[in-house]
Design an enzyme around this catalytic site. Structure first.
Site, PDB file in Angstrom:
ATOM      1  N   TRP A 112      34.148  32.005  39.381  1.00 21.10           N
ATOM      2  CA  TRP A 112      34.193  33.303  38.678  1.00 21.10           C
ATOM      3  C   TRP A 112      35.346  33.340  37.677  1.00 21.10           C
ATOM      4  O   TRP A 112      35.396  34.206  36.815  1.00 21.10           O
ATOM      5  CB  TRP A 112      34.343  34.446  39.687  1.00 21.10           C
ATOM      6  CG  TRP A 112      35.725  34.532  40.301  1.00 21.10           C
ATOM      7  CD1 TRP A 112      36.450  33.508  40.853  1.00 21.10           C
ATOM      8  CD2 TRP A 112      36.558  35.681  40.391  1.00 21.10           C
ATOM      9  NE1 TRP A 112      37.668  33.964  41.310  1.00 21.10           N
ATOM     10  CE2 TRP A 112      37.759  35.302  41.037  1.00 21.10           C
ATOM     11  CE3 TRP A 112      36.401  37.019  40.017  1.00 21.10           C
ATOM     12  CZ2 TRP A 112      38.799  36.191  41.304  1.00 21.10           C
ATOM     13  CZ3 TRP A 112      37.439  37.910  40.282  1.00 21.10           C
ATOM     14  CH2 TRP A 112      38.619  37.493  40.919  1.00 21.10           C
ATOM     15  N   ASP A 113      36.246  32.380  37.788  1.00 19.10           N
ATOM     16  CA  ASP A 113      37.375  32.275  36.851  1.00 19.10           C
ATOM     17  C   ASP A 113      36.872  32.381  35.417  1.00 19.10           C
ATOM     18  O   ASP A 113      37.525  32.951  34.551  1.00 19.10           O
ATOM     19  CB  ASP A 113      38.080  30.913  37.000  1.00 19.10           C
ATOM     20  CG  ASP A 113      38.563  30.611  38.408  1.00 19.10           C
ATOM     21  OD1 ASP A 113      37.900  31.040  39.363  1.00 19.10           O
ATOM     22  OD2 ASP A 113      39.595  29.923  38.551  1.00 19.10           O
ATOM     23  N   GLU A 159      41.285  36.090  48.950  1.00 11.43           N
ATOM     24  CA  GLU A 159      40.818  35.101  49.935  1.00 11.43           C
ATOM     25  C   GLU A 159      41.628  35.097  51.226  1.00 11.43           C
ATOM     26  O   GLU A 159      41.406  34.256  52.090  1.00 11.43           O
ATOM     27  CB  GLU A 159      40.801  33.709  49.294  1.00 11.43           C
ATOM     28  CG  GLU A 159      39.785  33.644  48.163  1.00 11.43           C
ATOM     29  CD  GLU A 159      39.694  32.272  47.508  1.00 11.43           C
ATOM     30  OE1 GLU A 159      40.480  31.378  47.859  1.00 11.43           O
ATOM     31  OE2 GLU A 159      38.828  32.109  46.633  1.00 11.43           O
ATOM     32  N   LYS A 194      46.097  37.443  48.891  1.00  8.69           N
ATOM     33  CA  LYS A 194      46.412  36.256  48.095  1.00  8.69           C
ATOM     34  C   LYS A 194      46.518  36.646  46.609  1.00  8.69           C
ATOM     35  O   LYS A 194      47.261  36.058  45.850  1.00  8.69           O
ATOM     36  CB  LYS A 194      45.283  35.242  48.292  1.00  8.69           C
ATOM     37  CG  LYS A 194      45.503  33.909  47.614  1.00  8.69           C
ATOM     38  CD  LYS A 194      44.343  32.975  47.924  1.00  8.69           C
ATOM     39  CE  LYS A 194      44.493  31.640  47.230  1.00  8.69           C
ATOM     40  NZ  LYS A 194      43.281  30.829  47.312  1.00  8.69           N
ATOM     41  N   GLN A 195      45.722  37.654  46.217  1.00  6.20           N
ATOM     42  CA  GLN A 195      45.611  37.969  44.787  1.00  6.20           C
ATOM     43  C   GLN A 195      45.084  39.381  44.591  1.00  6.20           C
ATOM     44  O   GLN A 195      44.631  40.015  45.541  1.00  6.20           O
ATOM     45  CB  GLN A 195      44.654  36.975  44.141  1.00  6.20           C
ATOM     46  CG  GLN A 195      43.244  37.040  44.692  1.00  6.20           C
ATOM     47  CD  GLN A 195      42.507  35.713  44.553  1.00  6.20           C
ATOM     48  OE1 GLN A 195      42.458  34.942  45.489  1.00  6.20           O
ATOM     49  NE2 GLN A 195      41.952  35.473  43.382  1.00  6.20           N
TER      50      GLN A 195
END
Ligand code: BGC
Length: 755
Positions: free
Chosen positions: A351-352, A478, A590-591
């Protein structure tokens, strides 16, 4: 200002990083910045040449394999090594690690598109020369890699030898201790042909299972007094040697053309030779001129300038340049998580692309963006198959990581469960339409993809208590897996569902006969669009009344909060130190997850909820993923948290140049590089593209005097120049248009307007 990246590193760890930083590429071909002559015996190097999407198929080994787990995965293959060139002065072989290095510098020219390495070397026996290695991967001839070596004798030398080799017997890099790098299947190629025909020699390699072939054809050109030349070969490689008299400067050009069965048909060797011969009248100067014109065109729109910080400026340009070097420009390829600069994440597309790397292309070079969409569209059938495999009766489920459309993720909680990728892809199609106004593409491709992805949500979700819910998925974060009602996923799915309906209305209005055929192709039932609309309207968003924030999912806020302050620095990234279940049991991200949704779909929540949520999630986020900083920077800018916006931006701009994540050796963090653009344009520039039009909300960091960038929107080219007291918008190409500046509607005509 800062068009060059420089290094004079000679130590092992920085050299590995430099191999990624100095990698050359053009979206088709990528070569790591390895030394032509190699390294000292005990030194480590990740020597790599990659062709985008050129892959083998390898089995995935599971301890316990359950239903629907993929059996195999695709893996980017390191192809033949044509970089190697040995130089000897009177029999003493040049190496940076023998004799004396009297001067050494390495440069990447981001305006001219080539890399250069100059060494003033004295051999152990006292022979001295200045040796310059130059290399370029052409943006004009995508198959071409050219190196030219200049040697200036600086002492008495009788003979100079130059030996060029092509080695087909290469392997991939493995690291069993890092889940972000492959742990096995190093040898994926065998050599099927080693050839010398006239002045062209080369190698053909074939992958073990996918049976794709790649060919490299090489020719050498020499200037200087050549005494003789010869060649030799073995089962896997060819060498060509040139002997020169050492009394004058010499130059050797190595022209290499790569082809592969994926793009060039079955006759890869013939194709490579023909293409190479087609360049026989072309000079290096000509190639450099072509490269420069291509880059002039690129930078004219893509460059972003800031004033007042050269190091940051260098980082910005470097990140933009690497995006250009990595993006696939043919319909067979996309942008891998590490581009073509290394083997981390095995050349997979995530998806980046859609959320981080595609936007800069969409807003500066829509043709490249369209190609990325066409590539995803070509995987739609595979996504429909994957949905079936995963037990869905309908819809398209795009794989979490892939090259040719099959799921490559072996760890489903943080892989296949990230269903949001289907909505992310849908989002990129919607934004192509909103940014370009290209209705015909919506008719030919967009609507179909939006309906198929919308169908997935209908099947994956369900109505309960008059709410549409999506259970057991993983959002972007994640460290929190398999949850019900992840806010990010639900909000993106809602947008996907709404736009499937709108897209069909666009097709119906513009082209009734295409509408009829699309309805037939899709087998679209009468009530389906109503079902999409109803699911969107009833989409459930978890909300915590006490905190006044959107909950990341149904249970996130009930968990214990991870004590980040007490966690020793060496334990980051947490994924390398804790079992996944430990991480899942805590509130630790994580993000960016919920905060990312606020950027992509800012009108789904009111500003105070966004602010409270930002404040909350910031405290539990580690940014262990490089995809996180830019999102926090953008949202901090929106919320007026100036210092934070700036601080997070700094983290993105030089992440690879300063190796802050400590794994740049495995390849560049391409999504973060897209994130740098996003933080500048959508963060400090406050740019959003919505159905209402183009919006800006400029907020220049106090550290800078100026920020300048360009964007393309609906066939216009607009220059934005932000200074401390005002922002100037200039229409450089196209018709006048209305846009919004901090919510105020303005008309941009051919002259600049200042606000
Ligand atoms: C991130 C993912 C990302 C992947 C590839 C992971 O570390 O958590 O969001 O897609 O890297 O870049």
């Amino acid at each position: 200002m800062s068009w060059k990246i420089t290094s004079n590193a000679q130590d092992q760890s920085q050299l590995l990083v430099d191999e990624s930083l100095f990698s050359q590429g053009n979206g088709y071909l990528g070569v790591r910045g390895n030394f032509e002559e190699g390294y000292a015996k005990d030194m480590k190097s990740i020597r790599g040449t990659y062709i985008n999407a050129f892959h083998d198929i390898v089995p995935i080994e599971y301890g316990e394999k359950l239903f629907g787990f993929p059996d195999t995965q695709q893996k980017l293959v390191n192809v033949m090594d044509t970089q190697s060139i040995q130089v000897s002065l009177d029999g003493e072989v040049f190496s940076l690690f023998t004799g004396d290095v009297l001067d050494y510098k390495r440069l990447l020219h981001m305006d001219k598109g080539y890399a250069e390495r100059t060494v003033h070397w004295r051999s152990p026996g006292g022979k001295e020369a200045e040796i310059t290695f130059n290399r370029l991967i052409s943006f004009v001839h995508k198959e071409l890699f050219v190196q030219w070596i200049e040697i200036k004798p600086l002492s008495e030398i009788e003979e100079i030898h130059v030996e060029s080799s092509i080695n087909g017997g290469v392997t991939n890099y493995v690291d069993a201790d890092d889940p972000r790098v492959a742990s096995g299947h190093a040898k994926r190629l065998h050599v099927t042909d080693v050839f010398t025909e006239g002045d062209v020699s080369g190698v053909v390699d074939e992958t073990e299972v996918s049976q794709l072939q790649a060919a490299a054809a090489v020719t050498l050109r020499a200037a200087g007094s050549v005494i003789d030349r010869g060649s030799s070969s073995d089962a896997e490689s060819v060498r060509e040697t040139l002997r020169f008299s050492g009394d004058q400067p010499i130059m050797v050009e190595k022209w290499t053309v790569f082809t592969d069965t994926y793009r060039h048909g079955d006759e890869v060797k013939h194709e490579a030779i023909t293409r190479l011969k087609g360049l026989s009248e072309t000079s290096i100067e000509h190639i450099l001129t072509g490269q420069q014109s291509y880059l002039d065109e690129f930078w004219k729109t893509a460059d972003i300038q800031i004033s007042g910080d050269d190091l940051l400026q260098e980082g910005i340009r470097f990140n933009l340049y690497q995006l250009l070097q990595s993006v696939g420009k043919d319909p067979k390829s996309n942008i891998a998580a590490k581009g073509l600069s290394g083997e981390g994440y095995e050349g997979h597309y995530f998806w980046d692309t859609e959320i981080y790397m595609y936007p800069p292309f969409l807003m500066t070079d829509p043709a490249i963006a369209k190609n990325l969409l066409l590539h995803r569209f070509s995987l739609l059938d595979a996504a429909k198959d994957r949905a079936k495999e995963m037990g869905h009766r309908q819809g398209a489920l795009f794989p979490w990581r892939t090259i040719t459309g099959g799921e490559c993720s072996a760890f489903f909680p943080a892989g296949s469960a990230q269903y949001h990728i289907s909505a992310d892809i849908a989002y990129s199609f919607i934004h192509y339409y909103l940014t370009t106004g290209d209705r015909s593409f919506m008719i030919s491709h967009g609507a179909e993809l939006l309906v198929e992805t919308a169908r997935l949500w209908i099947d994956a979700g369900h109505m309960k208590d008059d709410q549409f819910r999506i259970d057991d998925v993983t959002g972007p974060d994640e460290y929190t897996c398999i949850v019900n009602n992840n806010y990010y996923t639900n909000s993106m799915a809602k947008y996907n569902l709404e736009w499937a309906v709108k897209a069909m209305a666009i097709v119906k209005e513009d082209d009734p006969s295409s509408y009829e055929s699309l309805v037939r192709k899709l087998g679209l039932e009468g009530q389906e669009l109503d079902q999409f609309q109803a699911a969107a309207m009833k989409m459930y968003y978890p909300y915590d009344d006490t905190l006044g924030i959107q909950a990341q999912d149904d249970t996130f806020l009930n968990k214990q909060v991870w004590d980040l302050e007490k966690t020793p620095k060496e334990e980051f990234p947490l994924l390398l130190h804790y079992h996944p279940l430990t991480l899942y049991r805590y509130q630790v991200c994580k993000q960016a997850d919920t905060v990312l949704s606020y950027f992509l779909l800012e009108d789904e929540a009111d500003e105070e909820t966004i602010r409270r949520s930002y404040d909350y999630y910031e405290k539990v986020t580690t940014h262990d993923s490089s995809l996180s900083y830019c999102v926090f920077s953008i949202m901090a800018a929106k919320l007026g948290y100036e210092n934070k916006a700036y601080h997070y931006f700094i983290e993105t701009a030089r992440l690879d140049l300063d190796n802050t994540h400590k794994n740049t050796k495995d390849g560049l963090h391409m999504a973060n590089m897209g994130g740098t653009w996003l933080a500048l344009v959508s963060g400090f520039g406050g740019m959003r593209v919505k159905e209402t039009g183009l919006h800006f909300a400029p907020r220049l960091p106090k550290e800078w005097d100026e920020l300048r960038f360009h964007i393309r929107y609906h066939d216009r080219l607009i220059a934005i120049d932000m200074t401390t007291n005002q922002t100037e918008y200039t229409l450089l190409e196209g018709e006048p248009l209305h846009f919004f500046h901090h919510g105020e509607e303005l008309e941009l005509v051919s002259t600049a307007i200042k606000h």
